[in-house]
Write an enzyme that holds these catalytic residues in place. Structure first.
Site, PDB file in Angstrom:
ATOM      1  N   LYS A 252      45.398  58.396  29.082  1.00 53.41           N
ATOM      2  CA  LYS A 252      45.344  59.145  29.681  1.00 53.41           C
ATOM      3  C   LYS A 252      46.363  59.255  31.441  1.00 53.41           C
ATOM      4  O   LYS A 252      47.099  60.115  31.773  1.00 53.41           O
ATOM      5  CB  LYS A 252      44.368  59.608  30.861  1.00 53.41           C
ATOM      6  N   ASP A 267      43.022  48.087  35.310  1.00 54.95           N
ATOM      7  CA  ASP A 267      42.056  47.545  33.822  1.00 54.95           C
ATOM      8  C   ASP A 267      41.772  45.712  34.498  1.00 54.95           C
ATOM      9  O   ASP A 267      42.688  45.248  35.073  1.00 54.95           O
ATOM     10  CB  ASP A 267      42.609  47.986  32.221  1.00 54.95           C
ATOM     11  N   CYS A 362      32.365  59.905  29.717  1.00 52.15           N
ATOM     12  CA  CYS A 362      32.325  60.488  27.955  1.00 52.15           C
ATOM     13  C   CYS A 362      31.494  60.125  27.666  1.00 52.15           C
ATOM     14  O   CYS A 362      30.756  59.414  26.827  1.00 52.15           O
ATOM     15  CB  CYS A 362      33.563  59.736  26.978  1.00 52.15           C
TER      16      CYS A 362
END
Length: 432
Positions: A252, A267, A362
């Site tokens: 992304k 992250d 997801c």
């Protein structure tokens, strides 16, 4: 003492059983690498054995309950993993031969002191399964899903969709790529076909990903068709400051850079960040990369847009990660819902007035998707920014009446390759 020799195929069976045993204990399945099994055919066979056992896990549960009145013996070491691999081989991979399934299972049991006393039991169970193999191949598809998820998905998506989910689980996932630019000659060289926007699909290949045309030149990256949707829905002015929150593995982020934004990718796992940095180097992209816990980190400036791919149950990825649906329970999902809300609250505080938040997961669970979006919509400082069907050409059915995006593995993608896609939920909001 002479080293005990392995009959042909036993070493491979032991490696596969050990890998499956790790997954049964809660690990994620990692396919065997070239370093682990050098021969390509052996490596493919080992991966196939484990993958089929994982995809058929629920049906194997029924078989084990049928043939073992007392269940799996306690403290039996690799017995369960060997049994599951061998049942999967015997029932669902008959082309590999019945004899080898039974012989290698018994021999594998004998090689571990914890299971060697169960070799006769292994043989008896597999002989029974051999005699009933035809009937076992027609166990109900509903058994492929745990009782905690199957009925919920049936209520949310319908009985027909659940059957389609079962087909998608057994078929697995093709390889989807996001192209840096749509070039017909590259698509042809890849043996791919367009799916959605700049996503193309390869359903058959004879080489590893790294050997495909355009890999070294950074002309594409691996990304499921559904996973590529959220970044396209963050439509801002060129040069806008954008945060990709929970960014690894970086697909992304690459999309956002390709769209012309100034991107910060954050992250909290150093190993994932290191792999993400390798991907960006191949793509010749230079986002600001931050290794930090987003729940403690503070940016120096606010952002015009934030893409939050929140930590979730990942149940929507079961086509490529079949074990995930057996590793989740209600308490686990509830914990993720609470964590997602903490991430959302942090993200809202980092948005400029008028800034856009795209929230996605997801997951197939309404609690992580539709219900989470309803909770967010009740905030005084945001307004929903409904997604229109015209923003998702080729897949308008994925846009809900509320202006969200909901994909699932029973949904067919457009294009010549066909097939399904991961389960994703996407909602968009604007800061007042």
């Amino acid at each position: 003492m002479k080293k005990q020799k392995h009959p042909p195929g036993l070493k491979l069976r032991l490696l596969a059983a050990d890998r499956l045993d790790q997954v049964l204990k809660g690990a994620n399945f990692a396919p065997f690498s070239h370093a682990e099994i050098e021969d390509g055919r052996d490596r493919a066979l080992a991966n196939k054995l484990v993958t089929v056992a994982l995809r058929r896990h629920g049906q194997l549960n029924l078989m084990i309950a049928r043939f073992l009145d007392r269940g799996i013996p306690k403290k039996s070491g690799p017995f369960e993993a060997i049994l599951r691999l061998s049942l999967a081989h015997l029932v669902f991979l008959p082309e590999l031969g019945d004899h080898s399934a039974i012989f290698l299972a018994v021999e594998a049991s004998k090689r571990d002191t914890r299971s060697q006393h169960l070799a006769k039991l292994m043989n008896a169970v597999l002989r029974r399964a051999q005699g009933e193999a035809h009937a076992l191949r027609h166990l109900p598809y509903q058994a492929l899903f745990p009782e905690t998820l199957g009925p919920l998905w049936r209520d949310s998506y319908g009985e027909d969709a659940l059957e389609d989910f079962a087909d998608a689980l057994l078929d697995g996932a093709p390889l989807d790529l996001t192209l840096r630019s749509v070039e017909p000659e590259l698509i042809e060289a890849l043996g791919a076909a367009p799916v959605l926007a700049d996503t193309v699909r390869i359903d058959e290949r004879d080489r590893p990903v790294e050997a495909l045309p355009g890999f070294e030149a950074g002309r594409w990256w691996v990304q499921d068709a559904a996973a590529a949707i959220p970044a396209r829905l963050l439509t801002l002015a060129p040069g806008a400051r954008v945060l990709d929150l929970c960014a690894a593995p970086g697909g992304k982020t690459a999309q956002l850079i390709n769209a012309g934004y100034a991107v910060t990718a954050i992250d909290n796992e150093p190993d994932r960040v290191a792999r993400m940095a390798q991907n960006f180097a191949r793509l010749a992209m230079t986002p600001e990369v931050v290794t930090a816990d987003a729940l403690a980190w503070e940016p120096a400036q606010k952002f015009d847009g934030i893409l939050l791919d929140a930590p979730c149950s990942a149940t929507g990825t079961f086509r490529r990660h079949p074990e995930v649906i057996w590793h989740r329970n209600a308490a686990d999902i509830a914990g993720r819902v609470a964590l997602q809300r903490r991430f959302i609250e942090r993200a809202l505080g980092w948005l400029n007035p008028g800034g856009v938040l795209v929230y996605c997961v997801c997951s197939l669970e309404p609690g992580e998707g539709e219900e989470q979006a309803s909770w967010l919509a009740a905030h005084d400082d945001v307004v929903p920014d409904a997604i229109g069907a015209d923003e998702l050409p080729g897949l308008p059915g994925a846009v809900t009446p509320e202006g969200f995006v909901r994909t699932h593995p029973g949904m067919l993608v457009p294009g010549d390759k066909g097939g399904t896609l991961d389960g994703f939920f996407v909602a968009r909001f604007r800061r007042r």
